[in-house]
Structure formats: C-alpha cells, structure tokens
Design an enzyme around this catalytic site. Structure first.
Site, PDB file in Angstrom:
ATOM      1  N   CYS A  98       0.958  -1.276  -0.049  1.00 50.98           N
ATOM      2  CA  CYS A  98      -0.032   0.393   0.013  1.00 50.98           C
ATOM      3  C   CYS A  98       0.589   1.272   0.225  1.00 50.98           C
ATOM      4  O   CYS A  98       0.199   2.509  -0.576  1.00 50.98           O
ATOM      5  CB  CYS A  98      -1.227   0.284   1.228  1.00 50.98           C
ATOM      6  SG  CYS A  98      -2.137  -1.458   1.088  1.00 50.98           S
ATOM      7  N   HIS A 112      -3.601   6.745   2.457  1.00 51.26           N
ATOM      8  CA  HIS A 112      -3.738   5.305   1.981  1.00 51.26           C
ATOM      9  C   HIS A 112      -5.717   5.627   2.206  1.00 51.26           C
ATOM     10  O   HIS A 112      -5.384   5.723   3.562  1.00 51.26           O
ATOM     11  CB  HIS A 112      -2.848   4.815   2.105  1.00 51.26           C
ATOM     12  CG  HIS A 112      -3.569   3.390   1.803  1.00 51.26           C
ATOM     13  ND1 HIS A 112      -4.000   2.892   0.925  1.00 51.26           N
ATOM     14  CD2 HIS A 112      -3.162   2.253   3.402  1.00 51.26           C
ATOM     15  CE1 HIS A 112      -4.056   1.425   1.082  1.00 51.26           C
ATOM     16  NE2 HIS A 112      -4.301   1.241   1.711  1.00 51.26           N
ATOM     17  N   ASN A 128     -10.044  -0.592  -0.676  1.00 48.23           N
ATOM     18  CA  ASN A 128      -8.795  -0.777  -0.492  1.00 48.23           C
ATOM     19  C   ASN A 128      -7.732  -1.361  -1.503  1.00 48.23           C
ATOM     20  O   ASN A 128      -8.269  -1.921  -1.678  1.00 48.23           O
ATOM     21  CB  ASN A 128      -7.655  -1.779   0.691  1.00 48.23           C
ATOM     22  CG  ASN A 128      -6.419  -1.526   0.923  1.00 48.23           C
ATOM     23  OD1 ASN A 128      -5.626  -1.439   0.533  1.00 48.23           O
ATOM     24  ND2 ASN A 128      -6.510  -1.819   2.311  1.00 48.23           N
TER      25      ASN A 128
END
Length: 328
Positions: A113, A255, A285
């Site tokens: 990520c 993020h 996500n």
C-alpha cells in the site's frame, strides 16, 4: 540538481462493482457492520479479461494526455503493484509495450500500500539528479483475485483500480514541486499482513490451494495500531523537514485503507475533515492505487488545484510506510 513537478495525472476504475449488499449474500456480514468498521460501501472489480497492465494502460494514457505528452516522451516507467500480471516479465515491461514507449527502463516496485509513495520518491531521485526528464509512475492493483470471499475480515476490504502520474523535470525556481519524501520499512512486523504462497518459499501446489495459501491474510487490530502510529510519524517527518506546520497543508491524502485509520490520523494533527481527501467509501482498499485514485477524484471535482500544498502518506505490508510533501 533539478526538481520534479507533477506534469499530469490519470486514473481508471473498472466498471464492475461489488457492494456491501452483494457481500451479505457471500459471507456472514452486513452493510452496517462494514460501514461502521471501515467506511467502505462499494469496491470496483476488474472483469475476468482485465489484468493489472490493462488497468495501468488506461490510467497511464489519461496521465499522458493530461501532461500533453506521448509515450515516446517517457524516459522510465515504474509500476507499483503487488498484483501484477505475472511473476515475470514485470507488469511495467508489459505496459511499456502496450503504450508503445521507447526502449526505456521499466520495472515493478513492490511496497504494497506504500508503493505509490515509494515509486514517486524513486522517480523524483532520477529527475533531481538529471538522469531522466519524464517518468511515468503507476499504482495499480487487481486485488480481488487474491481475496478469500469466505473470510469476512479481508473480503470486505479490497478493490481494484489504477492511478498514474507523470513526473517531469523543472527548474529549481519552480514552486510547484515535490518538496521531500520519507520512506521506512519494519520487516520485523511483516507477519501482520501476508500473501503466503506463490513465491520461492511456498510455491503453488495442491496443498497450498487446499489451505487457501493463495489468499491474503492479516491481523487487523495490530495493523490498525501500527498504521496510525507510523503514518502520523511520517507526516510529522515531512513537516519537520520542510519547516512547516499542519495548518499550512491544503490537503492530506492518506492511503485509503479504513476510514477509522484516516480519522485517527486527521485527529492527531487536528486536520479539519474538509481538508482530508477520503475515497475509501467508493473504492475500498486498492493498495498502491489508492492515493492516486483519491487524488484524481479530488482533482476532478475541483477540490485539488494547482499551487496547493499536498501531503501524501501511506502504510502497507512489509511493514512499509512513507510520506511525500509537494506543492501541486
């Protein structure tokens, strides 16, 4: 020494959508439970014939158009992903061919990520030192193919998408540049978020498939605590390095993992909610794609404008983390 500016940006979300109502039919969960714990309402899903390079291609073409450049102008391609087309060749090489770019450097970067922030930092170094003029950085994921839809802890989280930026050389007098980037990794915590099989340690086998080793596994509570602590540290590091305070930042773009994590970071710095870009409700996500996707949504709706100070921060498997401060 030169400086790097963001010359163009682009993104792509596949049209397929998996809603919380869809998940209710697949696993023991419900919309209220998912929204309260994550903020996620839906995720975009690549079609069966779309690979990571296909999503990357559309995002890259949009970024090139925005920058007023062609693929022939590129000096390097960096694809940040943990869900590439295959182990080899790299997805960046596949993308290079699909774009029709020259015989230039192309490689994949794996930092989960945090990948896009890592990729921007690498590209910035190549430009600052005069090696390259135009670098394409892509964050792209097709994560749903690595998710066990019988595991309600993980299947509610992940979606697919791609975002791309063109970093270009500019003079040291230009104010709209990348100011600094700050990257970290703590391998001692690597077991908190893993995709066990498919590498040289545990190659694919019938046993792997039986044990579902081909799917992501995570320890949610530990991830949450470390994400808040680490991203807050990275943000402070960026502010300190540039002798700035949080109130001088126009937008915080973290993020997009979990709305509670985003809220905790904003609360730590007393960032007003209206100065934090949130897209997790729409995308879930998307790992390395999440920051450029969130940026693009805010740019398209008019919130993000040229000349604004923007702070990016990320946290991912590894455990990796990082921040990047820039004037767009």
């Amino acid at each position: 020494m030169y400086r790097s500016r963001v010359a163009g940006t682009g993104s792509y979300l596949p049209p397929g959508v998996l809603t919380n109502a869809d998940l209710e039919k697949m696993v023991e969960t419900n919309d209220q439970w998912i929204v309260e714990r994550t903020g996620i309402k839906r995720r975009h899903m690549a079609s069966s014939d779309q690979a990571c390079s296909d999503l990357s291609l559309i995002a890259a073409e949009n970024a090139l158009k925005d920058a007023g450049l062609t693929a022939q102008d590129l000096d390097a391609i960096i694809v940040c992903t943990v869900s590439g087309d295959q182990v080899m060749p790299s997805t960046a090489c596949v993308l290079q061919h699909k774009l029709g770019a020259r015989n230039i450097m192309a490689f994949d970067l794996s930092a989960a990520c945090s990948g896009f922030v890592y990729g921007l930092s690498v590209a910035d170094q190549f430009i600052r030192t005069g090696v390259y003029k135009h670098v394409l950085v892509v964050g792209a994921e097709v994560l749903h193919r690595f998710v066990n839809y019988q595991d309600r802890e993980t299947c509610i989280l992940f979606g697919d998408g791609a975002g791309a930026w063109i970093l270009s050389r500019t003079s040291t007098e230009d104010k709209n540049v990348i100011m600094s980037s700050h990257l970290h990794a703590d391998g001692g915590l690597g077991d908190l978020f893993v995709l066990p099989a498919g590498g040289s340690k545990i190659p694919f086998s019938a046993e792997v498939l039986e044990n579902k080793g081909q799917y992501v596994r995570m320890k949610g509570r530990e991830i949450f605590k470390n994400a808040v602590r680490t991203m807050s540290h990275c943000c402070q590091e960026a502010l300190d390095a540039n002798e700035m305070t949080a109130d001088q930042v126009d937008w915080l773009i973290p993020h997009q993992a979990n709305n509670r994590i985003i809220e905790a970071i904003a609360e730590y710095y007393e960032f007003p909610k209206e100065k934090v870009v949130v897209s997790v409700h729409e995308t879930g996500n998307t790992s390395a794609a999440s920051i450029p996707l969130a940026f693009q949504m805010a740019k398209d709706d008019g919130r993000v404008k040229r000349g604004q100070v923007i702070l990016l921060t990320a946290f991912g498997a590894g455990l990796t983390s990082g921040s990047l401060l820039m004037r767009y």
